[in-house]
Write a protein that holds these residues in place. Structure first.
Motif, PDB file in Angstrom:
ATOM      1  N   ILE A 170      -2.344  10.386  11.355  1.00 11.73           N
ATOM      2  CA  ILE A 170      -3.644  10.257  12.011  1.00 11.73           C
ATOM      3  C   ILE A 170      -4.374   9.096  11.346  1.00 11.73           C
ATOM      4  CG2 ILE A 170      -5.815  11.441  12.538  1.00 11.73           C
ATOM      5  CD1 ILE A 170      -4.515  14.068  11.638  1.00 11.73           C
ATOM      6  N   ASP A 171      -5.116   8.305  12.138  1.00 10.72           N
ATOM      7  CA  ASP A 171      -5.925   7.232  11.530  1.00 10.72           C
ATOM      8  C   ASP A 171      -7.121   7.873  10.828  1.00 10.72           C
ATOM      9  OD1 ASP A 171      -7.382   5.063  10.771  1.00 10.72           O
ATOM     10  OD2 ASP A 171      -7.820   4.370  12.807  1.00 10.72           O
ATOM     11  N   ASP A 223       0.806  -1.214   0.000  1.00  3.88           N
ATOM     12  CA  ASP A 223       0.000   0.000   0.000  1.00  3.88           C
ATOM     13  C   ASP A 223       0.837   1.261   0.000  1.00  3.88           C
ATOM     14  OD1 ASP A 223      -2.546  -0.846  -0.168  1.00  3.88           O
ATOM     15  OD2 ASP A 223      -2.954  -0.814   1.983  1.00  3.88           O
ATOM     16  N   ASP A 224       2.139   1.100   0.046  1.00  4.60           N
ATOM     17  CA  ASP A 224       2.994   2.255   0.274  1.00  4.60           C
ATOM     18  C   ASP A 224       3.611   2.800  -1.010  1.00  4.60           C
ATOM     19  OD1 ASP A 224       2.478   2.233   2.973  1.00  4.60           O
ATOM     20  OD2 ASP A 224       4.093   0.838   3.393  1.00  4.60           O
ATOM     21  N   TYR A 225       2.768   3.309  -1.849  1.00  9.73           N
ATOM     22  CA  TYR A 225       3.261   3.954  -3.063  1.00  9.73           C
ATOM     23  C   TYR A 225       3.386   5.444  -2.784  1.00  9.73           C
ATOM     24  CZ  TYR A 225       2.131  -0.368  -5.494  1.00  9.73           C
ATOM     25  OH  TYR A 225       2.076  -1.666  -5.896  1.00  9.73           O
ATOM     26  N   ILE A 226       4.592   5.954  -2.845  1.00 11.62           N
ATOM     27  CA  ILE A 226       4.848   7.340  -2.462  1.00 11.62           C
ATOM     28  C   ILE A 226       4.698   8.250  -3.679  1.00 11.62           C
ATOM     29  CG2 ILE A 226       6.596   8.885  -1.506  1.00 11.62           C
ATOM     30  CD1 ILE A 226       5.333   6.752   0.454  1.00 11.62           C
ATOM     31  N   LYS A 246      -7.543  -0.325   0.846  1.00  8.12           N
ATOM     32  CA  LYS A 246      -8.635   0.133   1.725  1.00  8.12           C
ATOM     33  C   LYS A 246      -9.592   1.057   0.983  1.00  8.12           C
ATOM     34  CE  LYS A 246      -5.717  -0.206   5.814  1.00  8.12           C
ATOM     35  NZ  LYS A 246      -4.787   0.516   6.661  1.00  8.12           N
ATOM     36  N   SER A 269      -5.056  13.386  -1.672  1.00  7.57           N
ATOM     37  CA  SER A 269      -4.179  12.317  -1.199  1.00  7.57           C
ATOM     38  C   SER A 269      -4.099  11.158  -2.175  1.00  7.57           C
ATOM     39  CB  SER A 269      -4.675  11.800   0.161  1.00  7.57           C
ATOM     40  OG  SER A 269      -3.707  10.949   0.752  1.00  7.57           O
ATOM     41  N   TYR A 310      -0.464   9.150   5.334  1.00  7.50           N
ATOM     42  CA  TYR A 310       0.850   9.723   5.594  1.00  7.50           C
ATOM     43  C   TYR A 310       1.975   9.198   4.711  1.00  7.50           C
ATOM     44  CZ  TYR A 310       4.401  12.054   8.321  1.00  7.50           C
ATOM     45  OH  TYR A 310       5.415  12.869   8.714  1.00  7.50           O
ATOM     46  N   GLY A 311       2.109   7.899   4.631  1.00  6.63           N
ATOM     47  CA  GLY A 311       3.263   7.361   3.881  1.00  6.63           C
ATOM     48  C   GLY A 311       4.552   7.728   4.576  1.00  6.63           C
ATOM     49  N   GLU A 370      -3.908  16.051   3.622  1.00  3.42           N
ATOM     50  CA  GLU A 370      -3.274  14.905   2.954  1.00  3.42           C
ATOM     51  C   GLU A 370      -3.399  13.782   3.983  1.00  3.42           C
ATOM     52  OE1 GLU A 370      -1.928  12.400   2.139  1.00  3.42           O
ATOM     53  OE2 GLU A 370      -0.621  12.510   0.410  1.00  3.42           O
ATOM     54  N   ALA A 371      -4.462  13.010   3.846  1.00  2.25           N
ATOM     55  CA  ALA A 371      -4.944  12.174   4.957  1.00  2.25           C
ATOM     56  C   ALA A 371      -4.169  10.876   5.157  1.00  2.25           C
ATOM     57  CB  ALA A 371      -6.418  11.864   4.729  1.00  2.25           C
TER      58      ALA A 371
HETATM   59  C1  LIG Z   1      -0.312   4.789  -1.221  1.00  6.14           C
HETATM   60  S1  LIG Z   1       0.505   5.329   0.259  1.00  6.14           S
HETATM   61  C2  LIG Z   1       0.614   7.049  -0.071  1.00  6.14           C
HETATM   62  C3  LIG Z   1       1.203   7.869   1.009  1.00  6.14           C
HETATM   63  C4  LIG Z   1       1.125   9.386   0.759  1.00  6.14           C
HETATM   64  N1  LIG Z   1      -0.255   9.837   0.811  1.00  6.14           N
HETATM   65  C5  LIG Z   1       1.722   9.771  -0.561  1.00  6.14           C
HETATM   66  O1  LIG Z   1       0.969  10.192  -1.419  1.00  6.14           O
HETATM   67  O2  LIG Z   1       2.927   9.644  -0.739  1.00  6.14           O
HETATM   68  C6  LIG Z   1      -0.812   5.137   1.428  1.00  6.14           C
HETATM   69  C7  LIG Z   1      -0.414   5.344   2.908  1.00  6.14           C
HETATM   70  O3  LIG Z   1      -1.591   5.372   3.710  1.00  6.14           O
HETATM   71  C8  LIG Z   1      -1.208   5.161   5.054  1.00  6.14           C
HETATM   72  N2  LIG Z   1      -2.350   4.556   5.754  1.00  6.14           N
HETATM   73  C9  LIG Z   1      -2.768   3.266   5.749  1.00  6.14           C
HETATM   74  N3  LIG Z   1      -3.853   3.115   6.516  1.00  6.14           N
HETATM   75  C10 LIG Z   1      -4.150   4.360   7.023  1.00  6.14           C
HETATM   76  C11 LIG Z   1      -5.169   4.871   7.886  1.00  6.14           C
HETATM   77  N4  LIG Z   1      -6.127   4.078   8.394  1.00  6.14           N
HETATM   78  N5  LIG Z   1      -5.155   6.185   8.180  1.00  6.14           N
HETATM   79  C12 LIG Z   1      -4.196   6.999   7.686  1.00  6.14           C
HETATM   80  N6  LIG Z   1      -3.197   6.574   6.868  1.00  6.14           N
HETATM   81  C13 LIG Z   1      -3.182   5.264   6.539  1.00  6.14           C
HETATM   82  C14 LIG Z   1       0.061   4.326   5.025  1.00  6.14           C
HETATM   83  O4  LIG Z   1       1.040   5.065   5.715  1.00  6.14           O
HETATM   84  C15 LIG Z   1       0.408   4.248   3.533  1.00  6.14           C
HETATM   85  O5  LIG Z   1       1.749   4.523   3.341  1.00  6.14           O
END
Ligand SMILES: C[S@@+](CC[C@H](N)C(=O)[O-])C[C@H]1O[C@@H](n2cnc3c(N)ncnc32)[C@H](O)[C@@H]1O
Length: 163
Positions: free
Chosen positions: A53-54, A5-8, A75, A69, A32-33, A29-30
């Motif tokens: 934040i969750d 899920d961690d595509y930056i 999810k 975001s 975090y990554g 930007e909800a």
């Molecule tokens: C596709 S990455 C993108 C990160 C960042 N938004 C970016 O654009 O570089 C998605 C991120 O969502 C975060 N994430 C996963 N579940 C989450 C939650 N319930 N609430 C907030 N962040 C969450 C994780 O940290 C994950 O790295």
């Protein structure tokens, strides 16, 4: 199970759509990554909330105007449901295939709009992180193309093609 899920998001993915985001609004930007994405938006002059934040915790939802975001793709169903409840504008980067899902269909006739990037911009250059580590053996040509899904953004066109 390892979550992929961690595509930056690279900065140019936000620069692409800068002109569609109002400058005077507070952006959340909800997701975090590694924090870079929020910094890119700040560098571009936006007021940005980007903290760990969750997203699903209603008690910690900040005061904001627009979510901009790139969320965790696995999810997306729960996220789209929650965003409908929140009822505020958003721009989300998600795979183009998501438009065919039943949960996107819930947005039918509700003003969902899409911005379509050039293939070379999105879907090929995300940096991928697994368990906190940047993948070095991962091919950059990911197997999905993305749209910017926009809601309540009042864009001039329902489909905007980025040149
Ligand atoms: C596709 S990455 C993108 C990160 C960042 N938004 C970016 O654009 O570089 C998605 C991120 O969502 C975060 N994430 C996963 N579940 C989450 C939650 N319930 N609430 C907030 N962040 C969450 C994780 O940290 C994950 O790295």
């Amino acid at each position: 199970m390892v979550k992929h899920d961690d595509y930056i998001t690279p900065k140019y993915a936000w620069e692409n759509i800068k002109s569609y985001i109002p400058q005077d609004k507070v952006i959340w930007e909800a997701f975090y990554g590694n924090g870079n994405s929020g910094n890119h938006l700040k560098d571009m002059g936006f007021k940005v909330i980007h903290e760990e934040i969750d997203f699903f915790n209603k008690d910690t939802t900040p005061e904001y105007d627009i979510i901009v975001s790139n969320p965790p793709f696995s999810k997306s169903k729960q996220i789209m449901k929650r965003l409908k409840e929140i009822n505020k504008p958003f721009i989300l980067i998600l795979p183009s295939s998501k438009i065919n899902t039943s949960y996107f269909r819930e947005y039918k006739n509700s003003g969902l709009q899409i911005i379509i990037p050039r293939k070379r911009f999105i879907g090929i250059h995300f940096e991928k992180i697994v368990d906190g580590e940047k993948l070095t053996n991962w091919k950059n040509n990911s197997n999905f193309d993305c749209f910017y899904y926009c809601w309540k953004m009042n864009l001039e066109n329902d489909i905007t093609w980025i040149d």
